[in-house]
Write an enzyme that holds these catalytic residues in place. Structure first.
Site, PDB file in Angstrom:
ATOM      1  N   ARG A 197       0.440  -8.625  13.776  1.00  0.00           N
ATOM      2  CA  ARG A 197      -0.170  -7.611  12.911  1.00  0.00           C
ATOM      3  C   ARG A 197      -1.101  -8.258  11.877  1.00  0.00           C
ATOM      4  O   ARG A 197      -2.149  -7.715  11.547  1.00  0.00           O
ATOM      5  CB  ARG A 197       0.926  -6.767  12.236  1.00  0.00           C
ATOM      6  N   LYS A 251       0.834  -1.216   0.000  1.00  0.00           N
ATOM      7  CA  LYS A 251       0.000   0.000   0.000  1.00  0.00           C
ATOM      8  C   LYS A 251       0.867   1.264   0.000  1.00  0.00           C
ATOM      9  O   LYS A 251       0.611   2.189  -0.752  1.00  0.00           O
ATOM     10  CB  LYS A 251      -0.926   0.026   1.230  1.00  0.00           C
ATOM     11  N   ARG A 255      10.981  -7.342   4.175  1.00  0.00           N
ATOM     12  CA  ARG A 255      10.904  -6.071   4.898  1.00  0.00           C
ATOM     13  C   ARG A 255      11.659  -6.118   6.225  1.00  0.00           C
ATOM     14  O   ARG A 255      12.200  -5.123   6.667  1.00  0.00           O
ATOM     15  CB  ARG A 255       9.431  -5.715   5.135  1.00  0.00           C
ATOM     16  N   ARG A 296      -8.898   1.260   9.727  1.00  0.00           N
ATOM     17  CA  ARG A 296      -8.411  -0.072  10.080  1.00  0.00           C
ATOM     18  C   ARG A 296      -9.472  -0.849  10.853  1.00  0.00           C
ATOM     19  O   ARG A 296      -9.277  -2.029  11.133  1.00  0.00           O
ATOM     20  CB  ARG A 296      -7.203   0.055  11.023  1.00  0.00           C
ATOM     21  N   ARG A 336      12.171  -1.257  11.214  1.00  0.00           N
ATOM     22  CA  ARG A 336      10.958  -0.922  11.963  1.00  0.00           C
ATOM     23  C   ARG A 336      10.857  -1.780  13.205  1.00  0.00           C
ATOM     24  O   ARG A 336      11.018  -2.986  13.151  1.00  0.00           O
ATOM     25  CB  ARG A 336       9.730  -1.136  11.067  1.00  0.00           C
TER      26      ARG A 336
HETATM   27  P1  AMP Z   1       1.328   0.767   9.349  1.00  0.00           P
HETATM   28  O1  AMP Z   1       2.598   1.469   9.019  1.00  0.00           O
HETATM   29  O2  AMP Z   1       0.152   1.299   8.617  1.00  0.00           O
HETATM   30  O3  AMP Z   1       1.439  -0.717   9.232  1.00  0.00           O
HETATM   31  O4  AMP Z   1       1.023   1.064  10.896  1.00  0.00           O
HETATM   32  C1  AMP Z   1       1.930   0.716  11.919  1.00  0.00           C
HETATM   33  C2  AMP Z   1       1.203   0.647  13.262  1.00  0.00           C
HETATM   34  O5  AMP Z   1       0.624   1.928  13.565  1.00  0.00           O
HETATM   35  C3  AMP Z   1       0.033  -0.324  13.327  1.00  0.00           C
HETATM   36  O6  AMP Z   1       0.437  -1.642  13.608  1.00  0.00           O
HETATM   37  C4  AMP Z   1      -0.788   0.279  14.454  1.00  0.00           C
HETATM   38  O7  AMP Z   1      -0.228   0.012  15.727  1.00  0.00           O
HETATM   39  C5  AMP Z   1      -0.634   1.762  14.196  1.00  0.00           C
HETATM   40  N1  AMP Z   1      -1.685   2.259  13.262  1.00  0.00           N
HETATM   41  C6  AMP Z   1      -1.498   2.771  12.015  1.00  0.00           C
HETATM   42  N2  AMP Z   1      -2.661   3.129  11.464  1.00  0.00           N
HETATM   43  C7  AMP Z   1      -3.616   2.819  12.374  1.00  0.00           C
HETATM   44  C8  AMP Z   1      -5.037   2.940  12.403  1.00  0.00           C
HETATM   45  N3  AMP Z   1      -5.724   3.440  11.360  1.00  0.00           N
HETATM   46  N4  AMP Z   1      -5.683   2.526  13.516  1.00  0.00           N
HETATM   47  C9  AMP Z   1      -5.045   2.026  14.577  1.00  0.00           C
HETATM   48  N5  AMP Z   1      -3.702   1.876  14.625  1.00  0.00           N
HETATM   49  C10 AMP Z   1      -2.990   2.266  13.534  1.00  0.00           C
END
Ligand code: AMP
Length: 186
Positions: A144, A13, A127, A88, A133
């Protein structure tokens, strides 16, 4: 144009959002990036979410909805935006809808990134090596994915019912996926 990118962690994404941002000049809003930045800055929100993020869980809906509501009011969002990692949960989707309705706006399309489990595992393992990360070790990645299946995957049906969903085959190379994304958007 307002676009939502939906798909599991590792679906690509973020990469595709960057391409859309460059070609269509829509703001790229990544909630994950916003939160990582807050953690890096040591801000109040950052300190609040650090532990949750490192465990692979989702941060509270209210917090993320507030972030999105403020972010989408910025001038670079006037022509539209790409939501990468939001919504989410169904609660977040409902809050977004309410927020948009209040300003007489709407989501134009939800791109659902679909890929085989085999490809997903390959991407996530790549990754782990390529990005530094804190939430990309194997145990947290598994968590996740579990959280995605449980809390985020229901959004596929949610948006299908609203007739906003378009599937994108997210197997293959970055270029192949980009071609499919732009074919849907044009
Ligand atoms: P991502 O980079 O989008 O995978 O997000 C990394 C982490 O940020 C996720 O595993 C969540 O802990 C938090 N996070 C990101 N976006 C959201 C969201 N829309 N709602 C809740 N937690 C989020």
């Amino acid at each position: 144009m307002r676009i939502i990118l939906l798909g599991p962690p590792g679906a690509g994404k973020g990469t595709q959002a960057k391409f859309i941002n460059e070609k269509k000049n829509l703001a790229h809003i990544s909630t994950g990036e916003m939160l990582r930045q807050a953690v890096a800055e040591g801000s109040e929100i950052g300190n609040q979410v650090k532990g949750v993020m490192e465990s692979g869980q989702l941060v509270p809906d209210e917090l993320i909805v507030r972030l999105i509501s403020e972010r989408t009011k910025k001038p670079d969002c006037k022509a539209g935006y790409i939501l990468d990692g939001f919504p989410r949960t169904v609660k977040q989707a409902e809050a977004l809808e309410k927020m948009l309705l209040a300003s007489k706006q709407k989501i134009d399309v939800v791109l659902s990134f679909e890929l085989s489990e085999e490809e997903l595992i390959k991407r996530l393992s790549y990754r782990r090596g390529a990005e530094q990360r804190a939430d990309d070790n194997i145990e947290v990645q598994k968590e996740r994915l579990r959280v995605y299946q449980q809390q985020t995957a229901p959004l596929i049906d949610y948006y299908r019912q609203k007739k906003q969903l378009k599937s994108v085959d997210a197997n293959g190379s970055i270029e192949e996926i980009a071609d499919r994304v732009f074919a849907v958007l044009s």
